[in-house]
Structures are given as structure tokens and as C-alpha cells.
Scaffold this motif. Structure first.
Motif, PDB file in Angstrom:
ATOM      1  N   SER A  59     -10.483 -16.995  35.887  1.00  0.00           N
ATOM      2  CA  SER A  59      -9.353 -17.335  35.014  1.00  0.00           C
ATOM      3  C   SER A  59      -9.663 -18.580  34.188  1.00  0.00           C
ATOM      4  CB  SER A  59      -8.090 -17.561  35.845  1.00  0.00           C
ATOM      5  OG  SER A  59      -7.688 -16.371  36.451  1.00  0.00           O
ATOM      6  N   TYR A  60     -10.276 -19.557  34.820  1.00  0.00           N
ATOM      7  CA  TYR A  60     -10.663 -20.779  34.109  1.00  0.00           C
ATOM      8  C   TYR A  60     -11.616 -20.447  32.965  1.00  0.00           C
ATOM      9  CZ  TYR A  60     -13.162 -25.055  33.005  1.00  0.00           C
ATOM     10  OH  TYR A  60     -13.736 -26.098  32.334  1.00  0.00           O
ATOM     11  N   ARG A  62     -12.006 -17.620  31.386  1.00  0.00           N
ATOM     12  CA  ARG A  62     -11.282 -16.884  30.343  1.00  0.00           C
ATOM     13  C   ARG A  62     -10.488 -17.828  29.455  1.00  0.00           C
ATOM     14  NH1 ARG A  62      -9.375 -12.179  34.309  1.00  0.00           N
ATOM     15  NH2 ARG A  62     -11.206 -10.855  34.103  1.00  0.00           N
ATOM     16  N   ARG A  63      -9.813 -18.782  30.080  1.00  0.00           N
ATOM     17  CA  ARG A  63      -9.050 -19.758  29.294  1.00  0.00           C
ATOM     18  C   ARG A  63      -9.976 -20.571  28.394  1.00  0.00           C
ATOM     19  NH1 ARG A  63      -6.569 -20.440  34.173  1.00  0.00           N
ATOM     20  NH2 ARG A  63      -7.653 -22.388  34.555  1.00  0.00           N
ATOM     21  N   GLU A  67      -9.782 -20.762  24.405  1.00  0.00           N
ATOM     22  CA  GLU A  67      -9.633 -22.050  23.728  1.00  0.00           C
ATOM     23  C   GLU A  67     -10.760 -22.268  22.724  1.00  0.00           C
ATOM     24  OE1 GLU A  67      -9.600 -24.850  26.928  1.00  0.00           O
ATOM     25  OE2 GLU A  67      -7.597 -24.259  27.588  1.00  0.00           O
TER      26      GLU A  67
END
Length: 153
Positions: A59-60, A62-63, A67
Motif C-alpha cells: 500500500s505504501y 502504491r501511494r 504521488e
């Protein structure tokens, strides 16, 4: 407690940043603790914690990609300016692999897990793990222009 350093190492390999990895592991341990009455009955509660860390690291990543794309779209940064300077080329390339391949490579080389254990942890067939490792190694070999056999232990 004994799982913590192993989980940090796993998350560091996936994120490329130790401080982020520590935060991911701490948050994951809180999530595991919240469900501990159920998890402690599992045969391998550490495997559950490892899966929570894998999901959080994914998830990190992907973020971060989202960004980076947004900042690139607006011209705020150059494409290469986002990557952490302390990461190695290898782990940077691993993080670019598809999720299943990156997880398989990381669990195999960082955690030193067998393909059977990786399959159990990821909830997929062992043959799928072997195929993911093979495909990931071939991709990494192409990236670094080396023989695939050099990546195979």
C-alpha cells in the motif's frame, strides 16, 4: 518481539527506507495486537504478521507511485528525484516488479523462506511461487544484463 527485526528487514527491502519500514511494522503490530485473541490460535501467528506487513508495504508503494505520478504531471519533480538515495539498484528494481513477483523475491531472499512457505504465506500455489520467482529473476537479469543463473542460489 522476536519477529520485529525480521519484519523491519522485510519492509525495508520492499520500501527502500528503514524509517518507513519501522513505521509500517509498528502499525502492523498494532493491527495484529488488536486481533490477538484470534491470531494467537493460529499455527503460525508470525506468518499472519508478515502478511500484514507485506500488505502495508505494498500500500505504501502504491501511494508513493501515485504521488510521484501526480507530481510529475504537475512538473513539480523530475521522475528520478523521488527515489531514495540510500536504496540499492537491485531493491529498486525489485520494487518495480509486479506485486506477486516482488513479494516472492523478497520473501525468498530476505526471509530465506522455501517456496512452500511463501505459497502458504501468500495464499497461492507453490507452482505459482516458483513461476513468479522465475519470471522475476529473468526480469532482473534483463535489467542488469546478467545471466539468469547468477540470480539463482
Amino acid at each position: 518481539k522476536r519477529e520485529y527485526p525480521l519484519l523491519v528487514r522485510l519492509a525495508t527491502a520492499l520500501t527502500g527506507r528503514r524509517e518507513v519500514a519501522e513505521e509500517i511494522v509498528q502499525d502492523s503490530m498494532v493491527a495484529v495486537l488488536a486481533r490477538w485473541k484470534r491470531i494467537c490460535r493460529y499455527d503460525k501467528p508470525g506468518a499472519y504478521a508478515r502478511r500484514v506487513v507485506l500488505n502495508a508495504a505494498t500500500s505504501y508503494q502504491r501511494r508513493r507511485r501515485a504521488e510521484r505520478r501526480a507530481l510529475e504531471r504537475h512538473g513539480a519533480i523530475a521522475a528520478t528525484g523521488v527515489l531514495s538515495q540510500d536504496t540499492t539498484d537491485f531493491w529498486r528494481a525489485v520494487r518495480r516488479l509486479p506485486e506477486r513477483q516482488a513479494h516472492a523475491i523478497t520473501l525468498y531472499y530476505v526471509e530465506d523462506l522455501s517456496t512452500a512457505r511463501i505459497a502458504t504465506l501468500l495464499g497461492i500455489a507453490e507452482g505459482t511461487v516458483r513461476a513468479s520467482l522465475h519470471t522475476a529473476r529473468a526480469s532482473l537479469a534483463r535489467t542488469f544484463a546478467i545471466a539468469d543463473e547468477e540470480l539463482t542460489p
